[in-house]
Design a protein around this motif. Structure first.
Motif, mmCIF file in Angstrom:
data_model
loop_
_atom_site.group_PDB
_atom_site.id
_atom_site.type_symbol
_atom_site.label_atom_id
_atom_site.label_comp_id
_atom_site.label_asym_id
_atom_site.label_seq_id
_atom_site.Cartn_x
_atom_site.Cartn_y
_atom_site.Cartn_z
ATOM 1 N N LYS A 183 -0.255 17.635 2.983
ATOM 2 C CA LYS A 183 -1.012 16.725 2.129
ATOM 3 C C LYS A 183 -0.301 15.379 1.985
ATOM 4 O O LYS A 183 0.877 15.320 1.621
ATOM 5 C CB LYS A 183 -1.194 17.322 0.731
ATOM 6 N N THR A 184 -1.032 14.310 2.292
ATOM 7 C CA THR A 184 -0.604 12.951 1.983
ATOM 8 C C THR A 184 -1.724 12.309 1.181
ATOM 9 O O THR A 184 -2.867 12.224 1.653
ATOM 10 C CB THR A 184 -0.323 12.133 3.251
ATOM 11 N N VAL A 185 -1.411 11.868 -0.034
ATOM 12 C CA VAL A 185 -2.434 11.431 -0.980
ATOM 13 C C VAL A 185 -2.251 9.947 -1.284
ATOM 14 O O VAL A 185 -1.124 9.506 -1.562
ATOM 15 C CB VAL A 185 -2.343 12.252 -2.283
ATOM 16 N N PRO A 186 -3.334 9.142 -1.236
ATOM 17 C CA PRO A 186 -3.214 7.724 -1.611
ATOM 18 C C PRO A 186 -2.709 7.582 -3.045
ATOM 19 O O PRO A 186 -3.098 8.344 -3.936
ATOM 20 C CB PRO A 186 -4.646 7.202 -1.472
ATOM 21 N N ALA A 187 -1.832 6.602 -3.248
ATOM 22 C CA ALA A 187 -1.280 6.342 -4.579
ATOM 23 C C ALA A 187 -1.800 5.007 -5.092
ATOM 24 O O ALA A 187 -2.173 4.125 -4.313
ATOM 25 C CB ALA A 187 0.244 6.328 -4.534
ATOM 26 N N VAL A 188 -1.828 4.875 -6.404
ATOM 27 C CA VAL A 188 -2.212 3.614 -7.035
ATOM 28 C C VAL A 188 -0.945 2.827 -7.346
ATOM 29 O O VAL A 188 -0.051 3.324 -8.049
ATOM 30 C CB VAL A 188 -3.017 3.860 -8.327
ATOM 31 N N ASN A 189 -0.854 1.619 -6.803
ATOM 32 C CA ASN A 189 0.287 0.738 -7.061
ATOM 33 C C ASN A 189 -0.075 -0.159 -8.239
ATOM 34 O O ASN A 189 -0.920 -1.043 -8.124
ATOM 35 C CB ASN A 189 0.593 -0.095 -5.815
ATOM 36 N N HIS A 190 0.562 0.064 -9.375
ATOM 37 C CA HIS A 190 0.240 -0.693 -10.588
ATOM 38 C C HIS A 190 1.041 -1.988 -10.699
ATOM 39 O O HIS A 190 0.850 -2.746 -11.654
ATOM 40 C CB HIS A 190 0.503 0.170 -11.826
ATOM 41 N N GLY A 191 1.945 -2.236 -9.757
ATOM 42 C CA GLY A 191 2.736 -3.457 -9.792
ATOM 43 C C GLY A 191 3.836 -3.397 -10.837
ATOM 44 O O GLY A 191 4.227 -2.326 -11.318
ATOM 45 N N GLN A 192 4.358 -4.567 -11.183
ATOM 46 C CA GLN A 192 5.455 -4.638 -12.141
ATOM 47 C C GLN A 192 5.048 -4.069 -13.491
ATOM 48 O O GLN A 192 3.945 -4.301 -13.977
ATOM 49 C CB GLN A 192 5.894 -6.093 -12.343
ATOM 50 N N PHE A 245 3.855 3.376 -9.989
ATOM 51 C CA PHE A 245 2.749 3.912 -9.202
ATOM 52 C C PHE A 245 2.328 5.244 -9.806
ATOM 53 O O PHE A 245 3.052 5.856 -10.608
ATOM 54 C CB PHE A 245 3.148 4.092 -7.734
ATOM 55 N N SER A 246 1.153 5.691 -9.419
ATOM 56 C CA SER A 246 0.685 7.011 -9.842
ATOM 57 C C SER A 246 -0.111 7.634 -8.708
ATOM 58 O O SER A 246 -0.670 6.929 -7.856
ATOM 59 C CB SER A 246 -0.168 6.918 -11.109
ATOM 60 N N VAL A 247 -0.153 8.943 -8.695
ATOM 61 C CA VAL A 247 -0.915 9.661 -7.687
ATOM 62 C C VAL A 247 -1.568 10.869 -8.361
ATOM 63 O O VAL A 247 -0.934 11.562 -9.159
ATOM 64 C CB VAL A 247 -0.024 10.096 -6.503
ATOM 65 N N THR A 248 -2.836 11.070 -8.074
ATOM 66 C CA THR A 248 -3.580 12.183 -8.661
ATOM 67 C C THR A 248 -3.738 13.294 -7.633
ATOM 68 O O THR A 248 -4.191 13.043 -6.504
ATOM 69 C CB THR A 248 -4.966 11.716 -9.132
ATOM 70 N N VAL A 249 -3.347 14.494 -8.017
ATOM 71 C CA VAL A 249 -3.444 15.636 -7.112
ATOM 72 C C VAL A 249 -4.211 16.758 -7.805
ATOM 73 O O VAL A 249 -4.176 16.896 -9.033
ATOM 74 C CB VAL A 249 -2.049 16.143 -6.682
ATOM 75 N N GLU A 289 0.850 -1.189 0.000
ATOM 76 C CA GLU A 289 0.000 0.000 0.000
ATOM 77 C C GLU A 289 0.885 1.238 0.000
ATOM 78 O O GLU A 289 1.812 1.355 0.806
ATOM 79 C CB GLU A 289 -0.913 0.004 1.228
ATOM 80 N N LEU A 290 0.577 2.171 -0.902
ATOM 81 C CA LEU A 290 1.426 3.343 -1.088
ATOM 82 C C LEU A 290 0.641 4.638 -0.897
ATOM 83 O O LEU A 290 -0.558 4.701 -1.169
ATOM 84 C CB LEU A 290 2.036 3.350 -2.497
ATOM 85 N N GLN A 291 1.353 5.642 -0.453
ATOM 86 C CA GLN A 291 0.862 7.011 -0.440
ATOM 87 C C GLN A 291 1.990 7.914 -0.923
ATOM 88 O O GLN A 291 3.154 7.497 -0.982
ATOM 89 C CB GLN A 291 0.438 7.433 0.974
#
Length: 491
Positions: free
Chosen positions: A402-411, A423-427, A392-394
């Motif tokens: 600000k701490t924003v949840p990130a999407v872990n897309h894996g390998q 990973f990606s994070v939307t702000v 699980e990433l942020q």
């Protein structure tokens, strides 16, 4: 100079080195102490013009002998040359390298003046320099110690070509090269260093090791050939047999070499061998490394991925050794550090500590509704890539609150051979105050959450242009790490 005044033997085994041999022999003849040397060229079964080149050289120089040892490998040839030696000192050089012209004189003068039994000089690797752990011991003057324990990382200098030996030390201790095997130098260098009561280091370049450009150097295939694994293990088992004649401090120094020199083989063995052969290697290594402390393993290895195999050996966990992704679960945080989550005892903590968490920002794109999407990649040293998707990433933007949840897309499979997961994070830039905010990847664990800075390349910063996204957000770099810059807070 008469034969009686020669006090250094130079032993040179050779086999099929016609491309490099003439240059090497020229560097030998150019030695300022060449007249003091008895040079023994040992043909080890050449099928090219090497013997003719050696014969012509021997014909021109009365202090050069050409002999033949067609059986075995370089160690057999070196032993033959050592048995022929009648001088008090001896060096062993390779026929495809070169030797600076003052090398023999420097080594010979140093061993005479210091009365050491082993003298070690600097070596130069060409075409690409190599920094070795023992180089830190060299200074501007000759350094003499009574034991290798005083300079323990010198134990990793396993090659013979940058050394001169007191021949009586080798003969009195029964020190000889390994025969019919690779890594034969270690059978001489390490026992000599461990048993010597006086070692001298001279800060002078005494040897140039050539890494061949055609891929035929030993180091080019060291991890690929199964026989290398067998030869390495036999050599280490031989050296481990010295433990009983060593002091506790000398044993600890030897253990540094036993661990460090095998780490690359253990890491790669599951990719080289089938399960049955790998299990045999595993069981022999369990015996070899039994009793070594976890602190010694940690001290003698490069990083977490090289330590996990030793963790497996200690606990007898073959699955962890052969298929670690089937055993390891996740990671946990403790006092700001990350550890690979393995159900062992506290003994293994030094080996499970994650030594690095490389994270970098690779792009920023426009999202929906005026948002920005930041894209990155990360890995955990020692943690299988196929398990990274479980984490699980942020993303924490320091100083912004600000701490924003990130999407872990894996390998990611877009770059074959590149480790890690994406990973990606939307702000939404409008949620931020104006300012510059360091970007940190947060790993959420069953212990404490742990954050690490995200690097960014200067090229990515330049690609964005001056305007950023919607005139609000852009990425910049400070000290090589990513910063999210909010130019304004328009709503």
């Amino acid at each position: 100079m008469s034969q009686a005044s020669r006090d250094v033997t130079v032993v040179v085994p050779f086999r099929d080195v016609q491309t490099f041999f003439a240059e090497f022999l020229q560097s030998v003849a150019a030695q300022t102490a060449f007249a003091r040397a008895h040079v023994i060229l040992v043909d080890n079964g050449s099928s090219d013009q090497s013997v003719a080149i050696a014969g012509e050289f021997a014909d021109r120089h009365p202090n050069v002998d050409l002999v033949s040892q067609p059986q075995g490998r370089a160690g057999d040839a070196r032993n033959m040359g050592m048995d022929m030696a009648t001088t008090p000192y001896i060096v062993f050089w390779d026929a495809d390298d070169t030797v600076p012209e003052g090398s023999l004189e420097v080594l010979r003068n140093t061993i005479v003046k210091t009365r050491a039994t082993v003298v070690v000089g600097r070596e130069k690797h060409v075409p690409k320099p190599v920094k070795a752990p023992w180089h830190k011991y060299f200074g501007k003057s000759v350094k003499t110690v009574s034991s290798v324990v005083d300079i323990p990382d010198l134990i990793h200098s396993a090659s013979c070509w940058n050394k001169i030996f007191d021949l009586d030390l080798l003969r009195s201790q029964g020190i000889r090269f390994g025969t019919g095997t690779a890594f034969e130098d270690a059978y001489v260098s390490l026992p000599a260093l461990l048993l010597s009561e006086r070692i001298a280091l001279v800060d002078a370049p005494v040897y140039e090791y050539r890494r061949r450009g055609d891929g035929t150097s030993v180091m080019d295939t060291i991890w690929d050939l199964p026989q290398n694994y067998a030869d390495q293990l036999v050599m280490l088992e031989y050296l481990a047999g010295m433990r009983q004649q060593l002091t506790p401090y000398e044993q600890e120094t030897l253990e540094r070499f036993l661990v460090r020199s095998m780490q690359g083989f253990l890491l790669r063995a599951p990719r080289v061998f089938g399960e049955a052969d790998c299990r045999q290697l595993f069981e022999r290594c369990r015996t070899l490394y039994w009793g070594i402390t976890s602190e010694q393993f940690a001290r003698s290895t490069n990083d977490t991925r090289h330590r996990i195999p030793y963790l497996a050996l200690h606990y007898g966990d073959f699955d962890l050794f052969y298929r670690p992704a089937s055993v390891l679960g996740s990671v946990f945080g403790r006092e700001g550090d990350l550890y690979v989550d393995y159900p062992g005892t506290s003994w293994g903590l030094p080996l499970t500590k994650v030594t690095s968490v490389p994270a970098r920002i690779e792009g920023i794109t426009a999202g929906e509704g005026g948002t920005a999407v930041i894209h990155g990649r990360f890995s955990l040293n020692g943690f299988p890539d196929e398990l990274l998707a479980k984490l699980e990433l942020q993303v924490w933007f320091e100083r912004s609150g600000k701490t924003v949840p990130a999407v872990n897309h894996g390998q990611a499979h877009d770059r074959p051979g590149e480790a890690g997961a994406v990973f990606s994070v939307t702000v939404d830039p409008r949620d931020f105050p104006a300012g510059s905010f360091p970007v940190r990847l947060v790993l959420c664990t069953r212990g404490r959450d742990v954050s690490r800075p995200c690097a960014i390349s200067p090229a990515l910063v330049q690609q964005q242009g001056a305007g950023g996204l919607h005139g609000l957000a852009r990425l910049t770099a400070e000290g090589g790490n990513a910063q999210l810059v909010i130019e304004s807070t328009q709503h």
